[in-house]
Design an enzyme around this catalytic site. Structure first.
Site, PDB file in Angstrom:
ATOM      1  N   HIS A 155      24.530  -4.891 -25.577  1.00 37.98           N
ATOM      2  CA  HIS A 155      25.790  -4.574 -24.879  1.00 37.98           C
ATOM      3  C   HIS A 155      25.962  -3.060 -24.713  1.00 37.98           C
ATOM      4  O   HIS A 155      27.082  -2.577 -24.620  1.00 37.98           O
ATOM      5  CB  HIS A 155      27.008  -5.136 -25.618  1.00 37.98           C
ATOM      6  CG  HIS A 155      26.854  -6.566 -26.034  1.00 37.98           C
ATOM      7  ND1 HIS A 155      27.254  -7.626 -25.258  1.00 37.98           N
ATOM      8  CD2 HIS A 155      26.298  -7.105 -27.157  1.00 37.98           C
ATOM      9  CE1 HIS A 155      26.979  -8.771 -25.881  1.00 37.98           C
ATOM     10  NE2 HIS A 155      26.382  -8.478 -27.040  1.00 37.98           N
ATOM     11  N   SER A 276      21.285  20.601  -7.474  1.00 38.55           N
ATOM     12  CA  SER A 276      22.417  20.335  -6.589  1.00 38.55           C
ATOM     13  C   SER A 276      22.593  21.522  -5.652  1.00 38.55           C
ATOM     14  O   SER A 276      22.356  22.664  -6.031  1.00 38.55           O
ATOM     15  CB  SER A 276      23.678  20.130  -7.427  1.00 38.55           C
ATOM     16  OG  SER A 276      24.830  20.417  -6.665  1.00 38.55           O
ATOM     17  N   LYS A 282      23.167  21.943 -12.271  1.00 37.78           N
ATOM     18  CA  LYS A 282      22.706  20.551 -12.278  1.00 37.78           C
ATOM     19  C   LYS A 282      21.189  20.392 -12.312  1.00 37.78           C
ATOM     20  O   LYS A 282      20.449  21.129 -11.691  1.00 37.78           O
ATOM     21  CB  LYS A 282      23.235  19.809 -11.037  1.00 37.78           C
ATOM     22  CG  LYS A 282      24.715  19.510 -11.041  1.00 37.78           C
ATOM     23  CD  LYS A 282      25.170  18.663 -12.212  1.00 37.78           C
ATOM     24  CE  LYS A 282      24.730  17.224 -12.100  1.00 37.78           C
ATOM     25  NZ  LYS A 282      25.473  16.491 -11.078  1.00 37.78           N
ATOM     26  N   GLU A 289      16.534   7.570 -10.055  1.00 35.19           N
ATOM     27  CA  GLU A 289      17.598   6.930  -9.277  1.00 35.19           C
ATOM     28  C   GLU A 289      17.066   6.325  -7.986  1.00 35.19           C
ATOM     29  O   GLU A 289      17.459   5.236  -7.576  1.00 35.19           O
ATOM     30  CB  GLU A 289      18.691   7.957  -8.954  1.00 35.19           C
ATOM     31  CG  GLU A 289      19.485   8.362 -10.176  1.00 35.19           C
ATOM     32  CD  GLU A 289      20.411   9.537  -9.887  1.00 35.19           C
ATOM     33  OE1 GLU A 289      21.585   9.453 -10.239  1.00 35.19           O
ATOM     34  OE2 GLU A 289      19.947  10.545  -9.313  1.00 35.19           O
TER      35      GLU A 289
END
Ligand code: ARG
Length: 459
Positions: A155, A276, A282, A289
């Site tokens: 979980h 970024s 960043k 992804e």
């Protein structure tokens, strides 16, 4: 004039040519198409359907066409529809009437079924090679992290301690099954459909087994209707590819989480991260992804294929031309993802201390405290309840279980003694889970040995 133009009085509308032509995507099967035609022509000669000398001329011209395609000298035409008729038309342009004999006893329906099987067989081999590279890297990472303790989760809540090697070897098992699935898929795909004709076979005395052997198939298809209308093999491959992507995507999801400051278990190499355009600080796990994102399009291909086939009457229907873009895209996507994923994984930095620290929090040794009480004669359910109360107490007092004093422990159960500290250390929690398949270094070592043998046997 079209190769099938005899029965027509009006030529195809330009819009229809553009609409139904598949050359812009099926030209990638030129090698398989030509190999299939060479085997067919040779067989026609051997069986006396056409003179051997003519079969030889067809074969040598097809070889020339192949090398001309490879050196970029051939221009395919939309009007010739697909790769099959483009190659045949070029052949006829070069050797006239003899070239017109190639299609004897054959239909584009069995031809496309052949080409696609051959094309996908080659792709399966390549993808399998990429999976084996990945498996080797997973073994390397495991090798170096037998003692890297980290929290295991259920979980997404910290549950019990494991090692990074054990976690990595879980993915090894998944990708190993993917290799097995590709092998199974290959075996069912590996049957030769030529001789099915358009749907009802042919009256020519063709030697189907000769063609099968020549093209490296292990068998021939057993029913001409099925031979031209089966696309199970395409769907099955799309399904194998979907499972591979699902596995990659789960792994990517974990790596993305682990790269966050909140976890900080790993850091991707700069070469596998991006920045970024606005936020100078960043460093994003874009590669992971993107792989997670591309999973959707592979599932999409599988659903397209299943839906495309679901209401088709036997045998060939033009709908089936839609199979190619779907499966090609799925194959291309998996082939784009696997190598970059493997490199990303092999270059990432593992932050062992952070993993260990995370395993220290979250009461990951609570089960082991309960198991300790069981060994002291308390029934498991009662032990569970006692430790539950201990955890509540620890939360209130901002302590870990192993930070309780012996007096605090004894307050919960007089059976607890000094040996509790050793029994619930993270190292012991892991090393005591030594059943086959467990996270103890010895068990993981055995699983790795098994994995290494698998890789050695297959490579
Ligand atoms: N381009 C077609 C396909 O991909 C080849 C088979 C065409 N057969 C036919 N009878 N129209 O499915």
């Amino acid at each position: 004039m079209k190769l099938w133009g005899g029965r027509f009085t009006v030529s195809t509308d330009k819009a229809v040519d553009d609409f139904h032509s598949s050359i812009h995507f099926d030209s990638r099967m030129y090698r398989q198409d030509i190999a299939g035609s060479i085997a067919h022509a040779e067989m026609l000669g051997r069986c006396g359907v056409i003179p051997v000398s003519e079969a030889e001329l067809i074969c040598s011209t097809l070889r020339e066409i192949l090398s001309d395609i490879e050196s970029g000298k051939v221009h395919f035409e939309v009007e010739a529809e697909d790769i099959h008729m483009n190659v045949e038309k070029i052949l006829i342009d070069r050797i006239g009437d003899v070239g017109k004999k190639l299609h004897t006893g054959r239909s584009r329906n069995d031809q496309v079924a052949l080409d696609l099987r051959m094309y996908l067989r080659d792709e399966i081999r390549e993808i399998k090679g990429m999976l084996l590279e990945l498996l080797a890297v997973l073994l390397e990472i495991s090798e170096k992290n037998m003692d890297t303790i980290m929290p295991g989760y259920t979980h997404l809540q910290r549950a019990q301690p494991v090692t990074l090697a054990h976690h990595t070897m879980a993915y090894f098992q998944m990708f190993r099954r993917d290799v097995g699935r590709l092998d199974d898929c290959y075996a069912r795909m590996d049957v030769m459909p030529l001789g099915s004709g358009a749907l009802a076979g042919t009256t020519y005395p063709l030697d189907r087994n000769f063609v099968a052997e020549k093209l490296g198939f292990s068998d021939i298809t057993q029913n001409s209707l099925d031979g031209v209308s089966d696309r199970d093999f395409v769907i099955e491959l799309a399904s194998c590819l979907s499972v591979i992507m699902m596995h990659l995507s789960r792994y990517c999801e974990e790596l993305i989480l682990w790269s966050s400051a909140e976890f900080s278990f790993i850091e991707m190499d700069d070469a596998y991260s991006t920045g970024s355009s606005i936020m100078p600080q960043k460093k994003n796990p874009d590669v992971a992804e993107l792989i997670r994102g591309k999973t959707g399009r592979v599932y999409g291909s599988l659903i397209s294929l299943l839906t495309m086939m679901k209401s088709l009457p036997l045998a060939y229907n033009k709908d089936m031309q839609e199979d190619k873009e779907a499966i090609f895209d799925a194959v291309d996507t998996v082939k784009a993802c696997l190598p970059v994923f493997t490199k990303m994984l092999s270059t990432m930095k593992i932050k062992r201390e952070n993993m260990y620290r995370a395993a220290c929090g979250g009461f990951t040794n609570a089960t082991d405290v309960a198991d300790y009480l069981v060994k002291k004669g308390i029934p498991f359910r009662s032990a569970h309840e006692i430790v539950g109360r201990m955890v509540l107490y620890c939360i209130d007092n901002d302590k870990a279980l192993d930070e309780l004093t012996i007096d605090e422990f004894k307050g919960f159960s007089p059976k607890i003694e000094e040996d509790v500290y050793e029994a619930i250390s993270l190292e012991k929690c892991v090393s005591d889970r030594k059943l086959p398949g467990g996270p103890a270094p010895d068990s993981v070592r055995a699983a790795m040995e098994n994995g290494r043998k698998f890789l050695k046997a297959i490579r």
